[in-house]
Write a protein that holds these residues in place. Structure first.
Motif, PDB file in Angstrom:
ATOM      1  N   ALA A 231       0.818  -1.254  -0.048  1.00 12.64           N
ATOM      2  CA  ALA A 231       0.126   0.103   0.038  1.00 12.64           C
ATOM      3  C   ALA A 231       1.080   1.090  -0.044  1.00 12.64           C
ATOM      4  CB  ALA A 231      -0.868  -0.160   1.479  1.00 12.64           C
ATOM      5  N   THR A 232       0.556   2.143  -0.964  1.00  7.58           N
ATOM      6  CA  THR A 232       1.388   3.319  -1.123  1.00  7.58           C
ATOM      7  C   THR A 232       0.495   4.504  -1.328  1.00  7.58           C
ATOM      8  OG1 THR A 232       2.798   2.042  -2.172  1.00  7.58           O
ATOM      9  CG2 THR A 232       3.114   4.294  -2.390  1.00  7.58           C
ATOM     10  N   VAL A 233       0.939   5.528  -0.574  1.00  7.47           N
ATOM     11  CA  VAL A 233       0.414   6.943  -0.775  1.00  7.47           C
ATOM     12  C   VAL A 233       1.271   7.895  -1.515  1.00  7.47           C
ATOM     13  CG1 VAL A 233      -0.658   9.056   0.150  1.00  7.47           C
ATOM     14  CG2 VAL A 233      -0.927   6.736   1.135  1.00  7.47           C
ATOM     15  N   ILE A 234       0.890   8.351  -2.933  1.00  9.28           N
ATOM     16  CA  ILE A 234       1.776   8.986  -3.767  1.00  9.28           C
ATOM     17  C   ILE A 234       1.285  10.458  -3.707  1.00  9.28           C
ATOM     18  CG2 ILE A 234       2.449   9.283  -6.279  1.00  9.28           C
ATOM     19  CD1 ILE A 234       1.627   6.067  -6.425  1.00  9.28           C
ATOM     20  N   PRO A 235       2.371  11.487  -3.639  1.00  9.92           N
ATOM     21  CA  PRO A 235       2.006  12.814  -3.637  1.00  9.92           C
ATOM     22  C   PRO A 235       1.936  13.343  -4.972  1.00  9.92           C
ATOM     23  CG  PRO A 235       4.379  12.451  -3.274  1.00  9.92           C
ATOM     24  CD  PRO A 235       3.833  11.092  -3.412  1.00  9.92           C
ATOM     25  N   PHE A 249       7.025   8.918  -1.409  1.00  3.77           N
ATOM     26  CA  PHE A 249       5.533   8.392  -0.923  1.00  3.77           C
ATOM     27  C   PHE A 249       5.235   9.093   0.418  1.00  3.77           C
ATOM     28  CE2 PHE A 249       7.960   4.472  -2.696  1.00  3.77           C
ATOM     29  CZ  PHE A 249       7.541   4.661  -3.778  1.00  3.77           C
ATOM     30  N   LEU A 250       4.047   9.317   0.650  1.00  3.83           N
ATOM     31  CA  LEU A 250       3.810   9.777   1.816  1.00  3.83           C
ATOM     32  C   LEU A 250       3.373   8.955   2.948  1.00  3.83           C
ATOM     33  CD1 LEU A 250       1.112  12.646   0.604  1.00  3.83           C
ATOM     34  CD2 LEU A 250       3.506  13.036   1.102  1.00  3.83           C
ATOM     35  N   ASP A 251       2.940   7.646   2.624  1.00  3.10           N
ATOM     36  CA  ASP A 251       2.976   6.795   3.309  1.00  3.10           C
ATOM     37  C   ASP A 251       3.137   5.352   2.557  1.00  3.10           C
ATOM     38  OD1 ASP A 251       2.420   5.037   5.712  1.00  3.10           O
ATOM     39  OD2 ASP A 251       0.231   5.556   5.781  1.00  3.10           O
ATOM     40  N   ASN A 252       3.560   4.475   3.050  1.00  2.00           N
ATOM     41  CA  ASN A 252       3.915   3.154   2.430  1.00  2.00           C
ATOM     42  C   ASN A 252       4.166   2.044   3.340  1.00  2.00           C
ATOM     43  OD1 ASN A 252       5.154   1.436   0.397  1.00  2.00           O
ATOM     44  ND2 ASN A 252       7.197   2.028   0.574  1.00  2.00           N
ATOM     45  N   GLN A 253       3.423   1.013   3.214  1.00  3.69           N
ATOM     46  CA  GLN A 253       3.380  -0.197   4.121  1.00  3.69           C
ATOM     47  C   GLN A 253       3.212  -1.655   3.263  1.00  3.69           C
ATOM     48  OE1 GLN A 253      -0.094  -0.010   6.898  1.00  3.69           O
ATOM     49  NE2 GLN A 253       0.354  -1.888   7.803  1.00  3.69           N
TER      50      GLN A 253
END
Length: 483
Positions: A231-235, A249-253
């Motif tokens: 799971a990744t949040v991309i800016p 990445f703003l968050d990466n799990q």
């Protein structure tokens, strides 16, 4: 194709000056092309087939050059079709225009059970092609395998995992599953647990199966590191864009664990990376809090990804992906659509099930309903949020679902509940089952609002028509009687 239709095709080629997903052009001024195999294969391997037109030279800006010999080229085309497996049976048309002859060969799409169609001289793995736009591309090994898996009904979800023993599974989870299996099944309840393991595919030949590993192992990734969720949040709106501090990445799990663990953690990831905003409901005018995406719709997509992903050796190195962009949410699932389903049929026809044992086990555990209600639920939830319909993409070896944040204020009046309900009731259903399928809490409301109008219209029948209020009443689509 009639002669008139071929004339129209020639006019269209001169207007568009391009090939397409279903159209290939060959010059054939000096002779029949010697290698039609790629196009014969790719057209045969798609539902709509395709048309090859001979006598138009793409290299000369689509000039109509005509064919060298209309009689001989038909013979040469058929010779090459006979070298395909299965044999291709083209429909050939010949026309004369401005003193030149033109030939078309219509290549029918083969039944899914007969694919892939390939050139025998190169073999199944190297001689199978797929059509991508206006190009014939070699099939990947996985694409070839996927046809074979469907044709032979491989069940990769119950392949044996030799490294796993029953002692390595979470005994509490397994015991609970067996207890749930036995409920209401007196014939199953009298069997020894070891016999139930084999019967219900917890084990196969006394070896733990993949589905049991995914469901009951404390850490399935010890055996299959990539059967997880990334799971990744991309800016930004595209991969590669960076944030104000240069972060990619703003968050990466990496989300691991058994199926239940992964589902819960994935939902937690999406929740914490969604905004909650206060909006004015355009229908009611009431202020209400709303997340970027309806969490119920997100859950359904994640469940579908876990249940319907490909678990063969060809894709066990590919994780499910969650990609959260500024404007959208994407979920990528290894393995394309299984069986005869097309993208435009999703949620409208009952699909083939790639992993029937895993799907049934998740139903027993209460994680999924296994009633083909997921896609209708997703669409219904998106409409409640006044978001556009989700987009579905079946790409080579991957199935992708996209949710968009932007609200659609003038949302179209789309009401597919009736169609989906009729499909659902192809199997006779109770009032409660229909209520749950519609996502409603009131059985009375479901009966009055949805069931009875269809009964009155003759589209749904009662199993006990003389006792319409019977608690044993079942409702089924009228199509069953016709069949």
């Amino acid at each position: 194709m009639t002669e008139e239709e071929l004339y129209e095709k020639l006019k269209l080629v001169q207007k568009m000056k391009c090939e397409s997903q279903v159209l290939e052009l060959k010059a054939a001024k000096e002779g029949c092309p010697k290698k039609l195999y790629d196009t014969l294969s790719s057209f045969s391997n798609q539902d709509d087939g395709g048309i090859i037109i001979f006598g138009v030279d793409e290299a000369q800006h689509y000039r109509e050059v005509g064919v060298y010999d209309a009689q001989d080229i038909q013979k040469k085309i058929n010779e090459q079709c006979l070298q395909m497996n299965p044999i291709v049976r083209p429909l050939i048309t010949v026309v004369e225009k401005d003193g030149k002859n033109f030939v078309s060969a219509e290549i029918p799409g083969m039944d899914l059970a007969d694919r892939p169609c390939y050139y025998q001289g190169r073999g199944r793995l190297k001689g199978s092609y797929t059509r991508i736009g206006d190009s014939d591309e070699p099939m990947t090994e996985y694409e070839v395998y996927s046809y074979e898996a469907y044709r032979k009904k491989y069940q990769d979800d119950i392949r044996e995992v030799n490294r796993v023993t029953l002692g390595a599974l979470d005994f509490k989870l397994l015991t609970r599953y067996i207890e749930l299996l036995k409920e209401g099944k007196p014939r199953l309840a009298v069997l020894e647990d070891e016999n139930i393991y084999e019967l219900m595919s917890v084990t196969k030949n006394q070896t733990v199966t993949l589905s049991a590993t995914l469901l009951f192992s404390p850490y399935p990734q010890a055996y299959f590191p990539q059967l997880c969720i990334i799971a990744t949040v991309i800016p930004g709106t595209e991969i590669g864009m960076v944030g104000s501090y240069g972060e990619r990445f703003l968050d990466n799990q990496r989300i691991e664990g058994n199926v239940s663990d992964m589902l819960n953690e994935a939902l937690g990831f999406v929740r914490r990376n969604m905004r909650t905003r206060t909006i004015i409901n355009p229908i009611t005018g009431v202020r209400e809090d709303q997340t970027d995406y309806p969490i119920l719709a997100v859950r359904e997509v994640l469940v579908n990804a876990i249940v319907h992903r490909d678990y063969s050796i060809h894709t066990e190195g590919m994780p499910i992906q969650i990609l959260m962009y500024d404007d959208r949410l994407e979920i990528h699932n290894p393995g394309g659509i299984y069986g005869r389903m097309r993208v435009d049929q999703i949620g409208k026809v009952q699909p083939d099930t790639r992993n029937p044992v895993l799907a049934s086990a998740l139903e027993v555990l209460g994680i999924t309903e296994n009633r083909y209600s997921g896609i209708p639920t997703i669409r219904r939830e998106m409409r409640k949020y006044h978001l556009q319909e989700p987009e579905f993409f079946d790409e080579r070896g991957s199935f992708i679902v996209k949710f968009y944040k932007e609200q659609v204020l003038d949302f179209p009046d789309i009401n597919d509940e009736e169609e989906n309900l009729l499909l659902f009731c192809k199997t006779p259903r109770t009032r409660k089952e229909i209520c749950e399928f519609l996502g409603l809490s009131s059985i009375t409301y479901a009966v009055q609002k949805y069931i009875m109008p269809l009964v009155d219209a003759g589209k749904i029948k009662l199993s006990i028509p003389e006792k319409p209020k019977s608690p044993k009443q079942l409702y089924y689509s009228a199509e069953i009687e016709k069949n």
